[in-house]
Design an enzyme around this catalytic site. Structure first.
Site, PDB file in Angstrom:
ATOM      1  N   TYR A  98      21.797  49.684  19.189  1.00  0.00           N
ATOM      2  CA  TYR A  98      22.952  48.792  19.318  1.00  0.00           C
ATOM      3  C   TYR A  98      22.592  47.316  19.135  1.00  0.00           C
ATOM      4  CZ  TYR A  98      26.064  52.603  20.559  1.00  0.00           C
ATOM      5  OH  TYR A  98      26.830  53.748  20.515  1.00  0.00           O
ATOM      6  N   GLU A 140      27.412  58.399  25.656  1.00  0.00           N
ATOM      7  CA  GLU A 140      26.384  59.124  24.915  1.00  0.00           C
ATOM      8  C   GLU A 140      25.259  59.580  25.839  1.00  0.00           C
ATOM      9  OE1 GLU A 140      25.634  56.142  21.951  1.00  0.00           O
ATOM     10  OE2 GLU A 140      27.684  56.349  21.204  1.00  0.00           O
ATOM     11  N   PRO A 276      37.414  74.826  12.464  1.00  0.00           N
ATOM     12  CA  PRO A 276      37.483  74.759  13.924  1.00  0.00           C
ATOM     13  C   PRO A 276      38.626  75.590  14.489  1.00  0.00           C
ATOM     14  CG  PRO A 276      38.280  72.713  12.961  1.00  0.00           C
ATOM     15  CD  PRO A 276      37.681  73.515  11.842  1.00  0.00           C
ATOM     16  N   VAL A 385      39.302  65.282  12.206  1.00  0.00           N
ATOM     17  CA  VAL A 385      39.278  64.936  10.787  1.00  0.00           C
ATOM     18  C   VAL A 385      37.832  64.943  10.330  1.00  0.00           C
ATOM     19  CG1 VAL A 385      39.240  62.451  11.272  1.00  0.00           C
ATOM     20  CG2 VAL A 385      40.012  63.248   9.045  1.00  0.00           C
ATOM     21  N   GLY A 387      34.655  63.773   8.221  1.00  0.00           N
ATOM     22  CA  GLY A 387      34.250  62.501   7.640  1.00  0.00           C
ATOM     23  C   GLY A 387      34.637  61.348   8.543  1.00  0.00           C
TER      24      GLY A 387
END
Length: 396
Positions: A98, A140, A276, A385, A387
């Protein structure tokens, strides 16, 4: 959240920064890859960089986060943050990256906006960046801890144990950890990251949805994508890898996963977005669910519809399930009222339905609009979605 002083500055400068973000993000990536070329080779999707979608997605996410901070200061855009964090975790992004992004992003902002970036403006946008970055780092870290890999590297060598040709364009791979460790826990609808070494030495990564839940393997499906470098990984998987070959595969991630419950559920997809959805349907059938299940799929034709037989067989196993299929170029015998694009206004959608959508953005927008018109609550419409998510900035 954002301090009062920074809120006013960001609100005042958001039109200028937002208006220039399309210039800022390409410059940012140019600076980043000039400094760390290995990131383009081994982490970032070269196809998305070439067609500019990754740059658009970053611009949309930054603008959406800053807008949320000034327009809704009492709440944090957790849905957006969760989606980004799951993508990051599947790629192995760690907190030490980061500051590198911050360095080159702010250098690009200064280069584009020049004297407009006063120390006060820089400080305000610095606050925006670190609010977003630290929120993502925390999410995360939790995801890595849940996966049992606090260092952030969830990928393990896996051997391909099965390869199934679903259609001329779609292949399903079954993989198991090479060292015999247990399969990672997954939720229906999640995806894994797959890393392959390409002929030029690049180690490119792509995410693929889990398209089923066999007991002895992870199952994901890959549609061949034309073009170079857009489809370089899918073509490599199709043309070069078979049973016995190895891949690096991440733990499953993804914030769009089938939730437990008794209420009606709609699974709507278009094209390869079926992967999915078929994973969710497989789970419902395997657990003997008694929920009302409505499966909707749109495709070019029967021959391009991956898992067409599975869709029919799985819905037949469920006591209260129905499937609706639209084809744009149907073969003989397909119902005339199911020709063309999917139209959810023709489907009986019960009150209290939770909807899961996957497909290209035009399909997602159309399906969401039709579901809202049918009375489905916005909070009960979930989408995936493939990508970069160019929909993040649109309030979907």
């Amino acid at each position: 959240m954002l301090s009062p002083r920074s809120t006013e500055i960001v609100r005042a400068t958001l039109p200028a920064v937002g208006g220039a973000i399309g210039e800022i993000t390409p410059l940012f990536y140019d600076k980043l890859f000039a400094d760390r070329p290995e990131l383009l080779r081994d982490l970032f999707n070269r196809g998305n960089q070439a067609n500019d979608t990754q740059r658009q997605a970053l611009a949309g996410a930054i603008a959406a986060f800053a807008t949320a901070l000034v327009e809704h200061p009492e709440t944090r855009p957790d849905a957006m943050l969760s989606r980004i964090a799951h993508k990051h975790a599947s790629l192995g992004i760690t907190r030490d990256q980061y500051p590198l992004v911050h360095k080159h992003l702010f250098a690009a902002i200064v280069d584009v906006l020049g004297d407009a970036i006063t120390p006060a403006v820089a400080a305000a946008w610095d606050e925006v960046y670190w609010l977003m970055a630290n929120a993502l780092i925390a999410i995360e870290a939790r995801l890595y801890a849940e996966a049992g890999t606090p260092d952030g590297d969830t990928r393990v060598p896996c051997v391909i144990t099965g390869r199934i040709q679903e259609t001329a364009e779609v292949i399903t791979f079954l993989v198991r950890p090479l060292d015999g460790r247990p399969l990672p826990v997954s939720r229906p609808g999640q995806y894994v990251s797959v890393q392959v070494e390409l002929p030029d030495g690049a180690r490119q990564i792509r995410q693929y949805s889990l398209s089923g839940h066999p007991d002895d393997a992870l199952q994901f499906s890959v549609k061949r994508v034309a073009g170079d470098p857009d489809g370089e990984v899918s073509q490599h998987l199709h043309d070069r890898l078979g049973v016995g070959d190895t891949l690096l595969v991440s733990a499953p991630f993804g914030d769009v996963a089938l939730e437990d419950g008794d209420g009606p559920v709609l699974l709507a997809s278009a094209g390869i977005g079926c992967t999915p959805m078929i994973g969710m349907l497989s789970h419902l059938a395997a657990t003997g669910s008694t929920r009302r299940v409505i499966a909707v799929h749109a495709d070019r034709s029967e021959s391009t519809h991956a898992f067409r037989t599975d869709l029919r067989q799985l819905t037949a196993k469920l006591p209260d399930a129905v499937a609706h299929v639209w084809y744009e170029e149907p073969e003989a015998g397909h119902p005339a009222d199911r020709t063309g694009r999917a139209d959810l206004s023709l489907v009986d959608i019960p009150a209290g339905t939770t909807a899961y959508l996957c497909g290209p953005p035009p399909f997602l927008r159309s399906a969401r609009t039709q579901l809202l018109a049918a009375g489905v609550a916005a909070a009960d419409i979930h989408y995936e979605v493939f990508g970069p998510d160019l929909w993040l900035g649109e309030g979907a």
